[in-house]
Enzyme design. Structure first.
Site, mmCIF file in Angstrom:
data_model
loop_
_atom_site.group_PDB
_atom_site.id
_atom_site.type_symbol
_atom_site.label_atom_id
_atom_site.label_comp_id
_atom_site.label_asym_id
_atom_site.label_seq_id
_atom_site.Cartn_x
_atom_site.Cartn_y
_atom_site.Cartn_z
ATOM 1 N N HIS A 192 33.699 0.625 -4.452
ATOM 2 C CA HIS A 192 34.455 1.863 -4.179
ATOM 3 C C HIS A 192 34.187 2.920 -5.257
ATOM 4 O O HIS A 192 35.028 3.788 -5.486
ATOM 5 C CB HIS A 192 35.962 1.612 -4.091
ATOM 6 C CG HIS A 192 36.344 0.415 -3.278
ATOM 7 N ND1 HIS A 192 36.679 0.493 -1.939
ATOM 8 C CD2 HIS A 192 36.412 -0.896 -3.605
ATOM 9 C CE1 HIS A 192 36.958 -0.723 -1.485
ATOM 10 N NE2 HIS A 192 36.794 -1.587 -2.478
ATOM 11 N N SER A 196 18.050 25.666 -14.633
ATOM 12 C CA SER A 196 18.781 26.675 -13.884
ATOM 13 C C SER A 196 18.362 28.046 -14.396
ATOM 14 O O SER A 196 18.124 28.221 -15.594
ATOM 15 C CB SER A 196 20.293 26.487 -14.084
ATOM 16 O OG SER A 196 20.970 27.702 -13.847
ATOM 17 N N LYS A 198 21.409 23.688 -18.299
ATOM 18 C CA LYS A 198 21.277 22.781 -17.151
ATOM 19 C C LYS A 198 19.926 22.086 -17.071
ATOM 20 O O LYS A 198 18.888 22.660 -17.338
ATOM 21 C CB LYS A 198 21.476 23.571 -15.840
ATOM 22 C CG LYS A 198 22.870 24.096 -15.599
ATOM 23 C CD LYS A 198 23.896 23.031 -15.300
ATOM 24 C CE LYS A 198 23.683 22.306 -13.987
ATOM 25 N NZ LYS A 198 24.173 23.048 -12.837
ATOM 26 N N GLU A 233 17.976 14.831 -5.548
ATOM 27 C CA GLU A 233 18.756 15.464 -4.476
ATOM 28 C C GLU A 233 17.922 15.629 -3.212
ATOM 29 O O GLU A 233 18.402 15.434 -2.098
ATOM 30 C CB GLU A 233 19.269 16.830 -4.949
ATOM 31 C CG GLU A 233 20.284 16.742 -6.075
ATOM 32 C CD GLU A 233 20.539 18.107 -6.691
ATOM 33 O OE1 GLU A 233 19.917 18.424 -7.719
ATOM 34 O OE2 GLU A 233 21.347 18.858 -6.129
#
Ligand code: ARG
Length: 462
Positions: A161, A282, A288, A295
């Protein structure tokens, strides 16, 4: 004579050429030119067989086979003029062959049809992709094995979980993916073995009256045997559906791992550092470092499974044998194959380059009362409590630690005995995460020895 603009391949009964819209919806040359090499290989095998069986002369077959090589090199060198009026790769190649060698070109299409031709070409193309997928999966498995071997005893939290459950080892987690990609590998191999029957010579649908030798062409093209039913041979796209199904399951696995890498590389987790080579920055936030490759891999399952769904729907309810609907098979498979191979390669690159942060993994491994099960097991093993009672006692101790803001090993013996009087100092031996993972020696368990044994087993296979 027919109108000049009617199709030179099948225009005999036509007085006029097609409407521009008809040509646009009908043509597949825009995409099926990717099968040029397969088309030419199929035609060369067919021509050799026609000569061997006496259907055409040796000299015609010779001219056809050499001319086809000329056409292939024109295509490979980007010199070939593809024509939408000629619909597809099959007719584009044949028309050009006629220009190159003249009259013998017209004998190539004896005893075959575009229906068996396209099924053959497409199978050969899909088969190549299964081979590429096999290599890609093997490379990824090897990269995972290297990670597992290096970190066979690095402790980290195991989750259920996405809540801390029990400590596991880094190697164990990597090996879970080895098992998953290992099943993908076996599905790829199964699919290849099942699909490897030649449709060539099924002709339009019923076979042919020419004395062709389908075993000969099957062998020349690396098939195990000719497909046994001509109706089935031209209307079967199971191999494409199975390719997309196998790709979809593998893409699901890739997406699960990609998602873990996204989570693990975040500042909140810091379990892994992805290499600069597989990250992006970024344009506005200088700090970043984004896991874009992970992704995108996570997203690829969308289009790959989308292709699977699309082709399932194209094939659903089609009567035998060939229907033009089936031309819609290729773009789905091409797109899925390109993206599957890319996702496999990107995942392999990321896994090879990534660094597991041992300290963060170890710190997280002990948090969240991850050794509560070990404590309960100790109560069963040493004090002889029934597991349900041990579960209850441990739950009370967890609640106490939570209230005090500490972890289980930080509770004093007095604390422990206030919940169950018979607990002794020995209990602390099982509350450490190292002890916890070392104790899980059951076959397939997370103990480093077990992980190393699995790494060795896999290394012997890949
Ligand atoms: N371009 C067609 C396809 O991809 C080739 C087969 C055409 N056959 C036919 N009978 N029109 O399916």
């Amino acid at each position: 004579m027919t109108d000049q603009s009617s199709n030179q391949m099948w225009g005999g009964r036509f007085a006029a050429g097609p409407d521009a819209i008809m040509e646009a919806i009908n043509a597949s040359i825009g995409f099926d030119q990717r099968m040029a090499a397969q088309d030419i290989a199929g035609s060369r095998a067919h021509a050799a067989m026609l000569a061997a069986t006496g259907v055409i002369t040796d000299s015609d077959a010779q001219a056809i086979r050499e001319g086809l090589l000329t056409v292939l090199s024109e295509i490979q060198n980007g010199e070939f003029q593809f024509s939408t009026a000629l619909e597809d790769i099959h007719m584009n190649v044949e028309a050009r062959l006629k220009e190159v060698i003249g009259e013998p070109a017209g004998r190539l299409h004896t005893g075959r049809s575009r229906n068996d031709q396209v099924a053959t070409d497409f199978k050969l193309w899909v088969r190549d992709q299964l081979d590429a997928a096999e290599s890609g999966i093997l490379a990824l498995i090897r990269a995972l094995l290297a990670q597992a071997e290096a970190g066979a005893d690095w402790v980290m939290p195991g989750f259920t979980h996405l809540q801390t459950a029990q400590p596991v080892t880094w190697g164990h987690h990597m090996m879970a993916y080895v098992e998953m990609f290992g099943r993908d590998l076996s599905r790829v191999r199964d699919a290849r073995a099942r699909m490897n029957e030649s449709p060539l010579g099924a002709a339009a649908l019923a076979g042919t009256s020419f004395p062709i030798d389908r075993h000969m062409t099957a062998e020349a093209l690396g098939f195990d045997r000719p497909a046994a039913n001509s109706l089935d041979a031209v209307s079967d796209r199971d191999f494409a559906l199975e390719f997309l199904s196998v790709a979809s399951i593998c893409a699901v696995h890739l997406s699960r791992f990609a998602e873990e890498l996204v989570i693990w590389s975040s500042a909140q987790f810091r379990f892994v550092t992805l290499s600069d080579r597989f990250s992006t920055g970024s344009s506005i936030m200088p700090q970043k470092k984004n896991p874009d490759a992970a992704e995108l891999i996570r997203a690829k399952v969308g289009r790959i499974f989308g292709a699977n769904t699309a082709l399932m729907m194209v094939m659903k309810g089609l009567p035998l044998a060939y229907s033009k609907d089936m031309q819609e098979d290729k773009e789905q498979v091409f797109d899925a194959a390109d993206n599957w191979m890319l996702a496999l390669a990107a995942m392999e690159g990321m896994v090879k380059d990534m660094t597991a942060n041992r300290d963060s993994l170890a710190a997280a491994a002990g948090s969240g009362f991850s050794t509560a099960t070990d404590l309960a097991d100790w109560l069963v093993r040493v004090l002889g409590l029934p597991f349900r009672d041990a579960h209850h006692v441990t739950g009370s101790l967890v609640a106490m630690a939570e209230k005090k803001g500490c972890d289980l090993p930080d509770l004093t013996l007095d604390d422990m005995q206030s919940v169950h009087a018979e607990i002794t100092n020995d209990v602390y031996s099982v509350l450490g995460v190292e002890n916890s993972v070392n104790s899980r020696q059951s076959y397939g368990g997370t103990a480093p020895d077990q992980v190393r044994a699995q790494v060795e087993r896999w290394k012997a296979m890949v």
